[in-house]
Design a protein around this motif. Sequence first.
Motif, PDB file in Angstrom:
ATOM      1  N   LEU A  35       7.271   8.653 -20.402  1.00 37.30           N
ATOM      2  CA  LEU A  35       6.346   8.143 -21.415  1.00 37.30           C
ATOM      3  C   LEU A  35       5.121   7.424 -20.857  1.00 37.30           C
ATOM      4  O   LEU A  35       4.131   7.259 -21.568  1.00 37.30           O
ATOM      5  N   LYS A  36       5.183   6.992 -19.605  1.00 40.33           N
ATOM      6  CA  LYS A  36       4.122   6.158 -19.032  1.00 40.33           C
ATOM      7  C   LYS A  36       2.750   6.828 -19.138  1.00 40.33           C
ATOM      8  O   LYS A  36       1.760   6.166 -19.425  1.00 40.33           O
ATOM      9  N   HIS A  37       2.701   8.125 -18.936  1.00 41.48           N
ATOM     10  CA  HIS A  37       1.415   8.832 -18.979  1.00 41.48           C
ATOM     11  C   HIS A  37       0.984   9.163 -20.414  1.00 41.48           C
ATOM     12  O   HIS A  37      -0.131   9.620 -20.631  1.00 41.48           O
ATOM     13  N   LEU A  38       1.861   8.900 -21.399  1.00 41.63           N
ATOM     14  CA  LEU A  38       1.548   9.228 -22.794  1.00 41.63           C
ATOM     15  C   LEU A  38       1.100   8.024 -23.614  1.00 41.63           C
ATOM     16  O   LEU A  38       0.363   8.174 -24.588  1.00 41.63           O
ATOM     17  N   VAL A  39       1.577   6.827 -23.243  1.00 37.74           N
ATOM     18  CA  VAL A  39       1.270   5.619 -24.023  1.00 37.74           C
ATOM     19  C   VAL A  39       0.735   4.526 -23.107  1.00 37.74           C
ATOM     20  O   VAL A  39       0.868   4.619 -21.887  1.00 37.74           O
ATOM     21  N   LYS A  54      19.559  10.540 -28.610  1.00 39.42           N
ATOM     22  CA  LYS A  54      18.975  10.973 -29.888  1.00 39.42           C
ATOM     23  C   LYS A  54      17.750  10.120 -30.225  1.00 39.42           C
ATOM     24  O   LYS A  54      16.691  10.651 -30.577  1.00 39.42           O
ATOM     25  N   ASP A  55      17.885   8.794 -30.095  1.00 35.69           N
ATOM     26  CA  ASP A  55      16.757   7.914 -30.379  1.00 35.69           C
ATOM     27  C   ASP A  55      15.626   8.129 -29.371  1.00 35.69           C
ATOM     28  O   ASP A  55      14.441   8.039 -29.719  1.00 35.69           O
ATOM     29  N   PHE A  56      15.976   8.426 -28.104  1.00 37.67           N
ATOM     30  CA  PHE A  56      14.942   8.704 -27.114  1.00 37.67           C
ATOM     31  C   PHE A  56      14.161   9.951 -27.503  1.00 37.67           C
ATOM     32  O   PHE A  56      12.936   9.992 -27.356  1.00 37.67           O
ATOM     33  N   GLU A  57      14.846  10.971 -27.987  1.00 36.02           N
ATOM     34  CA  GLU A  57      14.150  12.206 -28.399  1.00 36.02           C
ATOM     35  C   GLU A  57      13.192  11.931 -29.560  1.00 36.02           C
ATOM     36  O   GLU A  57      12.081  12.454 -29.589  1.00 36.02           O
ATOM     37  N   ASP A  83       7.558  11.244 -30.998  1.00 33.18           N
ATOM     38  CA  ASP A  83       6.512  10.404 -31.577  1.00 33.18           C
ATOM     39  C   ASP A  83       5.380  10.186 -30.574  1.00 33.18           C
ATOM     40  O   ASP A  83       4.213  10.196 -30.947  1.00 33.18           O
ATOM     41  N   CYS A  84       5.731   9.978 -29.316  1.00 26.42           N
ATOM     42  CA  CYS A  84       4.708   9.751 -28.290  1.00 26.42           C
ATOM     43  C   CYS A  84       3.895  11.017 -27.996  1.00 26.42           C
ATOM     44  O   CYS A  84       2.706  10.919 -27.695  1.00 26.42           O
TER      45      CYS A  84
END
Length: 167
Positions: free
Chosen positions: A104-108, A155-158, A163-164
């Motif tokens: 996620l670092k490169h997305l948010v 599941k929550d990570f997906e 969302d990201c």
Amino acid sequence: MAHAPPMSVAAAVNSSTPATLSPSPSITPSGPSLFRSELLSSASPGIPIGSLPHKPVYSTPSPVENTPQNNECKMVEVRGAKLASFTVSGNELICLPQAFDLFLKHLVGGLHTVYTKLKRLEITPVVCNVEQVRILRGLGAIQPGVNRCKLISRKDFEVLYNDCTNA
């Protein structure tokens, strides 16, 4: 030229018994209390006391119970990468900061943005206990100076990842 202190101070300093302070009669409240007892004994109008939550809304959730079962760490594959995970109450939970660094670092903007997204998505991560944090540091899943960490289900990570990537 030094001036001698007033007699009462000098007497207190030179006395062999310790000086004690007691409130002056003019300071002691004699009127109504500073606290309104009706506010202490009752809740907001229309809300019975028994229905109020036991913890304030802003309180941080308690960490995972520190048991050998909860502290057993496994490396699991998520989206082609190995992540540290713990099984807590039968649920596999992955290390959120490690998942952030890898995916996620490169997305948010940052991990704070991720926590804001989780709140909006109504996803509550699980707080690691001290032993889990120590294990994650030892594995290199989190930085050496980090002293707290959160876990999240696959599941929550997906949901978070989608969302990201779709925001």
